[in-house]
Each structure stands twice: as structure tokens, then as C-alpha cells.
Design an enzyme around this catalytic site. Structure first.
Site, PDB file in Angstrom:
ATOM      1  N   HIS A 264     -20.483  15.777  17.763  1.00 18.78           N
ATOM      2  CA  HIS A 264     -20.227  16.696  18.880  1.00 18.78           C
ATOM      3  C   HIS A 264     -18.982  16.196  19.620  1.00 18.78           C
ATOM      4  CE1 HIS A 264     -21.004  19.594  21.920  1.00 18.78           C
ATOM      5  NE2 HIS A 264     -22.048  19.062  22.532  1.00 18.78           N
TER       6      HIS A 264
ATOM      7  N   HIS B 138     -17.486  23.549  11.738  1.00 16.42           N
ATOM      8  CA  HIS B 138     -18.162  23.891  12.983  1.00 16.42           C
ATOM      9  C   HIS B 138     -19.391  24.703  12.652  1.00 16.42           C
ATOM     10  CE1 HIS B 138     -18.777  25.307  17.096  1.00 16.42           C
ATOM     11  NE2 HIS B 138     -17.995  24.316  17.452  1.00 16.42           N
TER      12      HIS B 138
ATOM     13  N   ASP C 216     -11.448  19.449  18.203  1.00 12.18           N
ATOM     14  CA  ASP C 216     -11.267  18.009  18.308  1.00 12.18           C
ATOM     15  C   ASP C 216     -10.253  17.448  17.327  1.00 12.18           C
ATOM     16  OD1 ASP C 216     -12.917  17.549  20.432  1.00 12.18           O
ATOM     17  OD2 ASP C 216     -14.721  17.499  19.202  1.00 12.18           O
TER      18      ASP C 216
HETATM   19  N1  CMC Z   1     -16.133  17.350   6.139  1.00  8.29           N
HETATM   20  C1  CMC Z   1     -16.625  17.516   4.877  1.00  8.29           C
HETATM   21  N2  CMC Z   1     -17.640  18.354   4.590  1.00  8.29           N
HETATM   22  C2  CMC Z   1     -18.191  19.024   5.608  1.00  8.29           C
HETATM   23  C3  CMC Z   1     -17.735  18.892   6.923  1.00  8.29           C
HETATM   24  C4  CMC Z   1     -16.666  18.017   7.173  1.00  8.29           C
HETATM   25  N3  CMC Z   1     -16.179  17.841   8.393  1.00  8.29           N
HETATM   26  N4  CMC Z   1     -18.479  19.690   7.731  1.00  8.29           N
HETATM   27  C5  CMC Z   1     -19.369  20.299   6.938  1.00  8.29           C
HETATM   28  N5  CMC Z   1     -19.191  19.898   5.657  1.00  8.29           N
HETATM   29  C6  CMC Z   1     -19.932  20.366   4.492  1.00  8.29           C
HETATM   30  C7  CMC Z   1     -21.343  19.797   4.462  1.00  8.29           C
HETATM   31  O1  CMC Z   1     -21.400  18.566   3.790  1.00  8.29           O
HETATM   32  C8  CMC Z   1     -22.071  20.906   3.738  1.00  8.29           C
HETATM   33  O2  CMC Z   1     -21.766  20.821   2.380  1.00  8.29           O
HETATM   34  P1  CMC Z   1     -22.896  21.185   1.254  1.00  8.29           P
HETATM   35  O3  CMC Z   1     -23.133  22.657   1.446  1.00  8.29           O
HETATM   36  O4  CMC Z   1     -22.283  20.829  -0.037  1.00  8.29           O
HETATM   37  O5  CMC Z   1     -24.101  20.364   1.598  1.00  8.29           O
HETATM   38  C9  CMC Z   1     -21.401  22.178   4.264  1.00  8.29           C
HETATM   39  O6  CMC Z   1     -20.074  21.773   4.621  1.00  8.29           O
HETATM   40  C10 CMC Z   1     -22.108  22.786   5.463  1.00  8.29           C
HETATM   41  O7  CMC Z   1     -22.140  21.802   6.495  1.00  8.29           O
HETATM   42  P2  CMC Z   1     -23.344  21.559   7.479  1.00  8.29           P
HETATM   43  O8  CMC Z   1     -23.414  20.078   7.790  1.00  8.29           O
HETATM   44  O9  CMC Z   1     -24.574  22.199   6.976  1.00  8.29           O
HETATM   45  O10 CMC Z   1     -22.822  22.332   8.754  1.00  8.29           O
HETATM   46  P3  CMC Z   1     -23.391  22.221  10.203  1.00  8.29           P
HETATM   47  O11 CMC Z   1     -23.173  23.532  10.827  1.00  8.29           O
HETATM   48  O12 CMC Z   1     -24.779  21.675  10.201  1.00  8.29           O
HETATM   49  O13 CMC Z   1     -22.459  21.109  10.901  1.00  8.29           O
HETATM   50  C11 CMC Z   1     -20.709  20.104  12.065  1.00  8.29           C
HETATM   51  C12 CMC Z   1     -21.400  21.408  11.744  1.00  8.29           C
HETATM   52  C13 CMC Z   1     -19.671  20.335  13.169  1.00  8.29           C
HETATM   53  C14 CMC Z   1     -21.734  19.076  12.596  1.00  8.29           C
HETATM   54  C15 CMC Z   1     -20.047  19.572  10.781  1.00  8.29           C
HETATM   55  O14 CMC Z   1     -19.089  20.491  10.322  1.00  8.29           O
HETATM   56  C16 CMC Z   1     -19.382  18.211  11.016  1.00  8.29           C
HETATM   57  O15 CMC Z   1     -20.076  17.180  10.949  1.00  8.29           O
HETATM   58  N6  CMC Z   1     -18.031  18.160  11.261  1.00  8.29           N
HETATM   59  C17 CMC Z   1     -17.364  16.929  11.557  1.00  8.29           C
HETATM   60  C18 CMC Z   1     -17.643  16.498  12.973  1.00  8.29           C
HETATM   61  C19 CMC Z   1     -16.881  17.306  13.967  1.00  8.29           C
HETATM   62  O16 CMC Z   1     -15.685  17.509  13.839  1.00  8.29           O
HETATM   63  N7  CMC Z   1     -17.577  17.733  15.032  1.00  8.29           N
HETATM   64  C20 CMC Z   1     -16.963  18.443  16.161  1.00  8.29           C
HETATM   65  C21 CMC Z   1     -17.421  19.855  16.271  1.00  8.29           C
HETATM   66  S1  CMC Z   1     -16.350  20.771  17.371  1.00  8.29           S
HETATM   67  C22 CMC Z   1     -16.594  20.098  18.925  1.00  8.29           C
HETATM   68  C23 CMC Z   1     -17.897  20.450  19.470  1.00  8.29           C
HETATM   69  O17 CMC Z   1     -18.123  21.634  19.801  1.00  8.29           O
HETATM   70  O18 CMC Z   1     -18.703  19.565  19.618  1.00  8.29           O
END
Ligand code: CMC
Length: 437
Positions: free
Chosen positions: A275, A315, A371
């Protein structure tokens, strides 16, 4: 049969149920059924009734809200109907805060009154300094902020009067006004320099810069370009509907605790690298990559699952370019014109270029989020990485406050208490110690 309904047939019993569909402002976005309507669906009379299973609330609306509209497919973000691009260009953080909290842009008198209220509350009780002094010399400023914001509840016991509108407004002013002071004190403690008191003659951001960076000069003069850039970044981070920290704020506040205790929990949620801690993680990642030529190998390791996630990408809601990231990217160059270029920008641009052409990222709709570029700007301004989530928290305190207020005024509000699907043992008898295997 009414048109706006859903018919569900339970194949266990052959029974059909007609459930009303409700809408928000946009019929194509936010059509919902009431989860409690599913409770009547039972296989036997003794059944508890049907639940939905939704870890992480990926498809569950926890409230009705009029504050922020977000269309992740189209990359749209609006506060109270106003596009984020227009607010970033034309508004100020305090004006935007007023809008988010009150629903309308202020007239000049309202803005003056609001700005005065915030300025008046920037000072903190002297004992807060003693509290901060108790933290370890290299304490992460976000950890310190969790503690000091929570401690405000002990300085303002009246904050418990959460059903009194006037009292709520006072606590909201206190929270928003004191966040920069607490953040700056946490920062100065972490670098071992004496605290600088608020200067009421400066703007919200100018005063924050004063409390961070004032040395022996009599009056601190903020650089206008940097002051404007921080103000814009604060607008971008001010509110983002039901994200993890805001949901924490609502959930904790739903027990009718005071807003400072709830905001402290929200800061705890924001601290995490998925986050608000992501901007810090992005900078650590860029530093670890080190040079542009190492970017392809890094991307490969992310795809293979050995290098962790590409921080600042992806995201839960945005499945296109985060509109805030676009503004940040442009803003970076305004700041670099004053501070000099942050050399890590080249690595970030190369990461973005390669990732946006790569099927792994395209197929998962992973784009830069807010971010990805904000940390580069903050670093160029001289903030240590540990301060990045703190800056996010200062801005987001506006959204937390607005959502807290909206929650309490919502006639549907209830204490947050999700259900679970029990998958453990059925009843069994206690086994004496000498009989256990
Ligand atoms: N790098 C590589 N792969 C990713 C990433 C990433 N940053 N984000 C998602 N994926 C992949 C994930 O491994 C999954 O792949 P698979 O379908 O093969 O299992 C797929 O994309 C779907 O991801 P998810 O984890 O199910 O998506 P989510 O909606 O649960 O998570 C998130 C969203 C923001 C937590 C995630 O994208 C992430 O961890 N990003 C990096 C951290 C980040 O930049 N966070 C800041 C968010 S913006 C500021 C805020 O509002 O807080």
C-alpha cells in the site's frame, strides 16, 4: 417479474429467489445485490444461509459513498465529481481537502476560515516531543507516526464524542493540521536535530517544509516550485475510496472509537509495502537494480517469481495507467529542474518501457501506479525513503477523515464484522496430556 432483479435458482433444492439489484450514480458501475438477501437461500431449514466468499473484498462493496469515483478500466479518478487532473492543475491541497470533506468547493470566505482552522491547530502538546524522544534514535518515522497519532486520543479525550458534528469537525481539523507537525518531528528525531515549531505565516506545505528543513535562519523561505510540487502530490494522495487504509479507518471507527485511534490503525495499514509503503519499496528496488542495463534481468526475475514484484506496478482497481502516475511523471521534471535530475529516473523509465511491451504485464493489466514516480520526486527533494509513506499519510488523513464522517452519517452503518467459512475440525473431546500422540 421486476426488471431490476436477479433470479437465483438453488439447484440443491430447486427453489428460485428474486433479489433486487440496486445502483449507485452510474448504473453500469456499482450495480449490487444486498448480501443479506442471500441469507434466505438454504439447503435445509437449519442452514445458516448462503454467504459470499471474497478474501480481500475484491468484489464486495462495503459501503455507499459519495466522495470518490474511480473507474479503473478507463483510468478515471474524481473527487466529488471533479477530475483529478483539474484539481492537480488548478486547486490547492487545502481547498481540495475542503472539497473532499464537505462535498463542494469552498467560496473565498469558507476557504479562509478553513485555512485558519488548520493553521491554528498545527501546534502539538509539548509532551508529544517527550513521547517522540522515547523512540529509538533511528526509529522509522512511519512507526513513530502510528504512535503519536494514536496518542492524540489521550490529549483530546473529547474526541470520543463522535456523534457530535461540531466535535467531529474539531477533531478533523486537529488531525489534518497536526499530521505535518508529527511527521516533521518524527523526521527530525530520526536525524537527531531539534524540532522546529510551526510558522503560521506559511502555507500548509510551506510550513511543513519549514518544520522539516529550517536550520538557524530566522524565517524559513520554501522554494516555490518544490512547495507547489508537494502540494500537488498531496492532492493526488488525498483520497482513494475504499483502499486498505481507508477500509481500516472505517472498520476500526465502526466500533465507535475516537478518530485518532482509528487513524493510527489506518497509518499502520498504509505502512505496508503493498500500500503506502510501495513508494519506499520502489526506490529500494531502483537502487538495487542500480543501472539501466540490469533492467531486463530484473524484469525476467519478476516474471519468473524469483525477484519479487515490480514495485509501483499494478493496482487492485486500476487496470490501465493510474491517472495519478501520469501527473507524477510530468511533475518529476518540474522538480528535477530545481533539484537536479534523480539518476534513478532512467532506470524507472526503462522498467516502464520494457514492462509495457511485455506480455506478462500486458495480459495482467499491470501499469505504473501513483507510487512508481512519487518516490523519485521525494528523493530528489532530499527526503529519505522512510519519509515517503509518511508523506502519503499526511495527505491521506483527509480521505480518512472524510470517510469516517461519511460512515457515521450513513444510516446503514454497522460495526465491521465479516463472516468466515469455517474449515476446521468438527467437535471433538479434550485429550489429557498423557494420552496425546
Ligand atoms: N509485479 C509483478 N506481478 C504482479 C504485480 C507486480 N507489481 N502486481 C500483480 N502482479 C501479478 C500477480 O502476481 C498475479 O499474477 P498471477 O495471475 O499469475 O498470479 C496478477 O498480477 C494479479 O495480481 P494480484 O496480486 O492478484 O492483484 P491484487 O489486486 O491482489 O494486488 C497490488 C494489487 C497493488 C497489491 C499488486 O499489484 C502489487 O503488489 N503491486 C506492487 C505493490 C504496489 O505498487 N503497491 C501500491 C499500490 S498503489 C498505492 C496505493 O493505493 O496504495
Amino acid at each position: 417479474m421486476a426488471a431490476d432483479t436477479l433470479t437465483i435458482t438453488d439447484n440443491r433444492t430447486g427453489k428460485s429467489y428474486e433479489i433486487p439489484i440496486q445502483y449507485g450514480t452510474y448504473p453500469g458501475y456499482g450495480a449490487t445485490i444486498n448480501a443479506m438477501d442471500l441469507k434466505q437461500i438454504k439447503a435445509t431449514e437449519q442452514d445458516f444461509g448462503l454467504l459470499t466468499y471474497d478474501p480481500g473484498y475484491t468484489n464486495t462493496a462495503s459501503c455507499r459513498s459519495s466522495i470518490t469515483f474511480l473507474d479503473g478500466e478507463e483510468g478515471i479518478l474524481r473527487y466529488r465529481g471533479y477530475p483529478i487532473e483539474q484539481l492537480a492543475e488548478k486547486s490547492t491541497f487545502l481547498e481540495t481537502a475542503y472539497l473532499i470533506l464537505n462535498g463542494e468547493l469552498p467560496d473565498s470566505e469558507q476557504l479562509q476560515k478553513w485555512s485558519r482552522a488548520i493553521t491554528e491547530h498545527t501546534f502539538v502538546h509539548e509532551n508529544i516531543k517527550k513521547l517522540i524522544d522515547g523512540f529509538h534514535h533511528d526509529a522509522h518515522p512511519m512507526g513513530t507516526l502510528v504512535g503519536t497519532v494514536g496518542a492524540l486520543s489521550t490529549f483530546y479525550p473529547d474526541a470520543k464524542n463522535i456523534h457530535d458534528q461540531e466535535c467531529r469537525e474539531l477533531q478533523i481539523s486537529r488531525l489534518i493540521a497536526k499530521m505535518p507537525t508529527l511527521a516533521a518531528f518524527a523526521y527530525r528525531h530520526s536525524i537527531g536535530v531539534p524540532y522546529a515549531y510551526p510558522d503560521e505565516n506559511l502555507s500548509f506545505v510551506g510550513n511543513f517544509m519549514n518544520m522539516l528543513w529550517k536550520k538557524s535562519e530566522l524565517v524559513y523561505q520554501p522554494d516555490p516550485v518544490l512547495e507547489k510540487a508537494i502540494d500537488v502530490l498531496f492532492i493526488l494522495h488525498a483520497e482513494h475510496e475504499q483502499n486498505c487504509s481507508t477500509s481500516s479507518m472505517r472498520a476500526v471507527a465502526s466500533s465507535y472509537t475516537d478518530p485518532f485511534s482509528a487513524a493510527s490503525a489506518a497509518i499502520g495499514a498504509l505502512y505496508g509495502p503493498l500500500h503506502g509503503g510501495a513508494n519506499e519499496a520502489v526506490l529500494r528496488m531502483l537502487a538495487e537494480i542500480g543501472t539501466v542495463d540490469r533492467v531486463p534481468d530484473y524484469i525476467k526475475s519478476v516474471k519468473e517469481g524469483t525477484g519479487g514484484k515490480l514495485m509501483g506496478f499494478g493496482h487492485r482497481v486500476y487496470k490501465s495507467y493510474d491517472p495519478r502516475a501520469k501527473i507524477c511523471k510530468k511533475l518529476a521534471y518540474d522538480v528535477f529542474a530545481v533539484t537536479g535530475v534523480n539518476p534513478l529516473i532512467d532506470i524507472a523509465l526503462e522498467l516502464e518501457r520494457i514492462a509495457l511491451q511485455d506480455d506478462y504485464f500486458i495480459s495482467r493489466k499491470l501499469y505504473p501506479n501513483v507510487d512508481f514516480y512519487s518516490g523519485l520526486i521525494y528523493q530528489a527533494m532530499g527526503f529519505p525513503v522512510g519519509m515517503f509513506p509518511v508523506l502519503f499519510a499526511i495527505a491521506r488523513s483527509v480521505g480518512w477523515a472524510a470517510q469516517w464522517q461519511e460512515f457515521l452519517l450513513d444510516p446503514d452503518h454497522k460495526i465491521a464484522r465479516p463472516r468466515q467459512v469455517y474449515c476446521g475440525c468438527k467437535q471433538r473431546d479434550y485429550v489429557a496430556m498423557d494420552k496425546r500422540k
